[in-house]
Design an enzyme around this catalytic site. Structure first.
Site, mmCIF file in Angstrom:
data_model
loop_
_atom_site.group_PDB
_atom_site.id
_atom_site.type_symbol
_atom_site.label_atom_id
_atom_site.label_comp_id
_atom_site.label_asym_id
_atom_site.label_seq_id
_atom_site.Cartn_x
_atom_site.Cartn_y
_atom_site.Cartn_z
ATOM 1 C CG HIS B 382 -2.263 0.708 0.946
ATOM 2 N ND1 HIS B 382 -2.359 1.777 0.089
ATOM 3 C CD2 HIS B 382 -3.509 0.485 1.423
ATOM 4 C CE1 HIS B 382 -3.617 2.197 0.067
ATOM 5 N NE2 HIS B 382 -4.339 1.426 0.860
ATOM 6 C CG ASP B 386 -3.318 4.569 -3.396
ATOM 7 O OD1 ASP B 386 -2.743 4.243 -2.337
ATOM 8 O OD2 ASP B 386 -3.123 5.640 -3.987
#
Lengths: 249, 422
Positions: B382, B386
């Protein structure tokens, strides 16, 4: 054709750049990335190679100012990356210029804006098995680049680096571990040369330092010289250099 | 045996080197390839790795000395020679064991014994079966000294057992110590590397896993229709995997951020697509890599993935075949798993897990249908990716696989395989 990626992160604080170099070096030595050429500038910084004979900084050439580098011999790891400039004692901050004891060959030098610094992170044996041959190749890259700007750079036997009329225009200091390289060379272009007065550059007493703008009598466009360096690097090392997109986080 | 450490040849034009710093002191242990000494020649600093594992017994040239290339600068005593000393200790202890066996057998013949309160208390404290101890006291009575000695010996033996657990040729029964409730399996180098990499990945990369359900029916039909012909003409057993590798490679080309790595300086996008395939082997896991996967057709991908998997199991992979991966696929569906949350192989930023492809009832246009379904899970870093990007990437794979017929129509079968993108 051997491939090499090119990173141009711009102006990077020395300690941070050193950290990035180490990461790339580790990744390269584990074959996770391909050969990488970093081309950048540093904010003002003094660096001392492992063979710096005279660690003293000269103040005004007359008063000797002793610097205690003992505390500095084992820089925190990763070096200086996280704390930024906050963690430095006065001893590491002379005339407002930070200094670093670094793990490369050669003696003391100065980096600052307007000077082009190149760090090749390479698997050296694909290019040469000869460590000193590598130094000669780096010199060749700079000599060819200088000639493009009508400056005649020369080698002086026993004095690694590039010289113009007896004055030093470029310095080299590298580290080679298990055949992989880091650190590299710096070429003075538009940078302020006065900070060199406070050290013994490359362990050579009374050496005179020069820059491309001093030789030419005018300031030069850095990006044009960077492009020339990259081009000649690719030719001398017989590689295809490819710019990688860097999205700065 | 001792081994000389020499000033290495660093190139034809390099005649000598200067010792900068010994990284190991005399008398210290070193592993093979561990950096021993930093040396310098002109503007180059380098390190000399240890040629063997052993003990650095003698440093001949010290810091700041400059010596010609080829000079012996230190001596290392080979590890085999060094280990002999502690080993004799152990073998003595082992020798004790057979005697003990005899003793315990003898014990059985001795009639019921009586013990002093002190001996009983010690036995309770240390959890010892007093029957196992041969008494040296009056009338064969077990004394305090006997108990303490017994405790001492068993402790030594259990230490020696754990150290010698592999080479012990003595039949198990000869060791009169109860089998411990726990067993220590020494870490193989491979296990260590896996452990380090997995822990490192979870520690540095914030993992998120997203799952899509993909209808593999069209791929299944295509596969059924072509697998015999492909086997006949190309000798490749067509599985689902090459379709998935191919779809992933195409999707990576469209979403290059999935094909990148993290560095503190920025995100490094890779224009080459090298897909690693996790293969389970006896002693762990290995990930051979299919280079430039986007340029290969399914037959080539099938042949290459099967060849790599086979050689991985036979431990015949070359070093460069497990390096340079930019993305990984793990096919845990093989062992029946439906959904997984795989761990990213650093410095990559994503890994695709394939669940078992099973026939399930699904609703299509308000009718119930039986389709070949599979859950595809993407774990992603992450820091770099995204959720929306990850889902777009998975959606792309889904679209390619579910629309396989459409792709097929564009292809023309040639002698060497299929034309076009595949």
């Amino acid at each position: 054709m051997r491939k090499c990626q090119l990173l141009k992160p711009g102006l990077v604080e020395y300690g941070e750049a050193w950290g990035i170099q180490k990461q790339l070096f580790n990744a390269r030595s584990q074959n996770e990335i391909i050969d990488t050429l970093i081309i950048l500038q540093h904010p003002p910084a003094y660096t001392f190679g492992r063979r710096t004979i005279n660690r003293q900084l000269l103040s005004n050439k007359t008063t000797m100012l002793h610097v205690n580098t003992k505390d500095n011999e084992n820089p925190p790891s990763p070096p200086f990356i996280k704390g930024g400039k906050g963690g430095f004692s006065d001893a590491n901050n002379l005339h407002g210029i930070l200094f670093y004891d670094v793990d490369r060959g050669g003696g003391a030098t100065y980096h600052g804006p307007g000077q082009i610094v190149v760090y090749p992170v390479l698997c050296l044996k694909t290019y040469t098995e000869d460590y000193h041959g590598y130094l000669r190749m780096l010199e060749e890259v700079m000599i060819r680049t200088l000639s493009e700007f009508m400056i005649s750079g020369k080698r002086l036997k026993g004095l690694t680096g590039v010289w113009v009329d007896g004055e030093k225009i470029a310095s080299i200091g590298v580290r080679i571990i298990r055949g992989f390289t880091m650190h590299g060379f710096s070429l003075n272009v538009n940078n302020d040369l006065r900070p060199f007065d406070y050290i013994v550059p490359c362990n050579i007493e009374n050496v005179r330092i020069t820059s491309m703008s001093k030789v030419m009598g005018k300031a030069l466009n850095l990006s044009g010289i960077e492009d020339a360096l990259i081009r000649h690097f690719a030719t001398v090392f017989d590689m295809a250099l490819e710019t990688r997109l860097i999205a700065v986080a | 045996m001792s081994k000389d450490v020499i000033m290495p040849q660093m190139g034809e034009s390099v005649a000598e080197g200067t010792i900068l710093k010994w990284l190991v002191e005399e008398g210290q242990r070193v592993e093979k390839d561990q950096p021993l000494v930093e040396i310098s020649t002109d503007k180059v600093d380098t390190e000399v790795p240890s040629p063997v594992a052993g003990i650095l017994t003698n440093i001949i040239h010290h810091v700041d000395e400059t010596v010609p290339v080829g000079t012996v600068i230190a001596v290392i005593e080979d590890i085999q020679g060094v280990l002999l000393t502690p080993k004799t200790d152990i073998s003595e202890i082992i020798k004790v064991k057979p005697e003990e066996k005899n003793e315990t057998i003898e014990e059985k013949q001795v009639y019921e014994k009586r013990y002093s309160p002190l001996v009983r208390r010690l036995a309770r404290e240390y959890g010892i079966d007093l029957e196992k101890i041969k008494g040296t006291g009056l009338g064969g009575r077990v004394t305090k000294e006997d108990v303490l000695e017994y405790i001492e010996t068993t402790r030594k033996i259990s230490v020696s057992i754990s150290r010698e657990v592999r080479e012990a040729e003595v039949p198990e029964k000869a060791i009169e110590v109860e089998k411990p409730a726990e067993e220590l399996i020494p870490l193989s180098p491979k296990r260590k590397i896996i452990a380090e990499r997995m822990a490192e990945s979870k520690r540095t990369a914030p993992h998120v896993t997203t799952t899509f359900e993909i209808d593999m029916t069209k791929v299944a039909r295509y596969r059924d229709a072509n697998k015999d012909a492909i086997m006949k003409t190309h000798g490749v057993h067509l599985t689902y995997l090459p379709f998935i590798i191919s779809a992933a490679a195409l999707a990576l080309k469209e979403y290059p951020v999935i094909n990148s790595s993290w560095s503190d300086g920025g995100i490094i996008l890779k224009r080459y697509i090298n897909i690693g395939i996790a293969v389970s082997v006896d002693d762990g896991l290995i990930v051979p890599v299919i280079k430039d996967a986007e340029r290969k057709g399914i037959i080539e991908l099938g042949r290459e993935s099967q060849d790599l998997a086979k050689r991985a199991k036979e431990k015949r992979l070359k070093v460069d075949e497990v390096q340079g991966g930019t993305f990984t696929i793990t096919n845990y569906g093989i062992t029946g798993s439906l959904i997984g949350t795989p761990i990213i192989l650093l410095p990559q930023v994503a890994i695709l897990g394939i669940g078992a492809i099973t026939k399930r009832t699904v609703v299509i246009d308000d009718a119930i249908a039986i389709r070949h379904m599979a859950y595809f899970s993407l774990s992603f870093d992450h820091r770099v990716i995204d959720g929306a990007q990850a889902d777009q990437f998975l959606l792309k794979i889904k679209t390619i696989l579910e629309g396989w017929e459409a792709k097929v129509e564009k292809m023309s079968v040639t002698q060497t395989g299929f034309g076009g993108v595949w």
